[in-house]
Enzyme design. Structure first.
Site, PDB file in Angstrom:
ATOM      1  N   SER A 157       0.818  -1.203   0.000  1.00  0.00           N
ATOM      2  CA  SER A 157       0.000   0.000   0.000  1.00  0.00           C
ATOM      3  C   SER A 157       0.856   1.259   0.000  1.00  0.00           C
ATOM      4  O   SER A 157       0.639   2.186  -0.797  1.00  0.00           O
ATOM      5  CB  SER A 157      -0.925  -0.003   1.224  1.00  0.00           C
TER       6      SER A 157
ATOM      7  N   HIS B 196      -2.741   8.152   1.934  1.00  0.00           N
ATOM      8  CA  HIS B 196      -3.157   6.820   2.343  1.00  0.00           C
ATOM      9  C   HIS B 196      -4.417   6.872   3.207  1.00  0.00           C
ATOM     10  O   HIS B 196      -5.326   6.060   3.056  1.00  0.00           O
ATOM     11  CB  HIS B 196      -2.039   6.113   3.110  1.00  0.00           C
TER      12      HIS B 196
END
Length: 241
Positions: free
Chosen positions: A39, A62
């Site tokens: 990620s 994020h």
């Protein structure tokens, strides 16, 4: 807006300092670590990775799932890195982390630091009843009377009135180590952050905020957790403040 906190309570890795090592994005199992690393690798493809401030921009992307959010983050200080340095140093010095509401407090990682974490809400009930101000504003003013915010990491993730109250406290002489403020909403949110930036700049208090209506508890917690992550990297010799 939320942050990824999968497996936040898994594992029992302890550092030599007596606290659990920071786990990036809350991941501690091998599968969760793979997800977290992948990620963040994808985020780094979208956000540059050159400065400490870039790490905050990355975490904002994020936390929100929006690559454009990196352009909405604002820093108050001698340079963009100063609030990150100040926040990481406060973590290393085990200064308190003080949030506005319970949800932000719940999102602060328990790993990588020995800072006491407390929420403002729940204090100042009498002041709120007497004056009619919001409970969050009254709670900030009540804790400020106790000197809680001086030297602390002050975090506002939800309530614009808490950010406005904190700005008043700074104007009156309170000096947090750093302020992370991302109150969300259509009423006073953007204005509260703007006032906080102006007052903080005038009085030399480092801040991390954003512009616009967006923000929220998950974002505030995520940005604060990145300060913990930077502090952990300082201990390990990866980062030099």
């Amino acid at each position: 807006m939320t942050t990824n906190t999968d497996d936040a309570t898994d594992g029992d890795a302890n550092s030599d300092d007596g606290f659990e090592e920071y786990a990036d994005l809350g991941a501690t199992t091998s599968n969760a670590m793979d997800i977290a690393e992948t990620s963040m690798d994808r985020v780094r493809e979208l956000v540059r990775d050159e400065t400490l401030a870039d790490r905050i921009r990355q975490k904002s992307v994020h936390a929100t799932g929006d690559p454009e959010f990196q352009h909405l983050v604002r820093f108050t200080g001698a340079d963009d890195d100063e609030p990150v340095r100040a926040g990481a140093q406060a973590v290393l010095d085990e200064q308190p982390i003080v949030t506005d509401i319970t949800m932000v407090k719940a999102g602060i990682t328990g790993r990588g630091h020995d800072c006491p974490v407390q929420k403002a809400i729940g204090n100042g009930a009498e002041l709120a009843a007497e004056t009619g101000m919001t409970r969050t504003a009254a709670s900030v003013l009540e804790l400020d009377k106790q000197g809680v915010y001086d030297g602390a990491i002050a975090v506002v993730g939800n309530a614009p009135t808490a950010a406005l109250a904190l700005a008043d406290c700074i104007e009156d002489g309170t000096r947090p180590a750093v302020v992370v403020a991302t109150p969300v909403g259509f009423v006073k949110a953007a204005e509260s952050r703007e006032r906080l930036r102006e007052v903080a700049a005038e009085h030399g208090v480092p801040t991390i905020t954003n512009v616009g209506r967006r923000g929220g508890s998950g974002l505030a917690a995520g940005l604060t957790n990145e300060l913990v992550h930077v502090a952990s990297d300082v201990r390990e010799g990866v980062v030099d403040l």
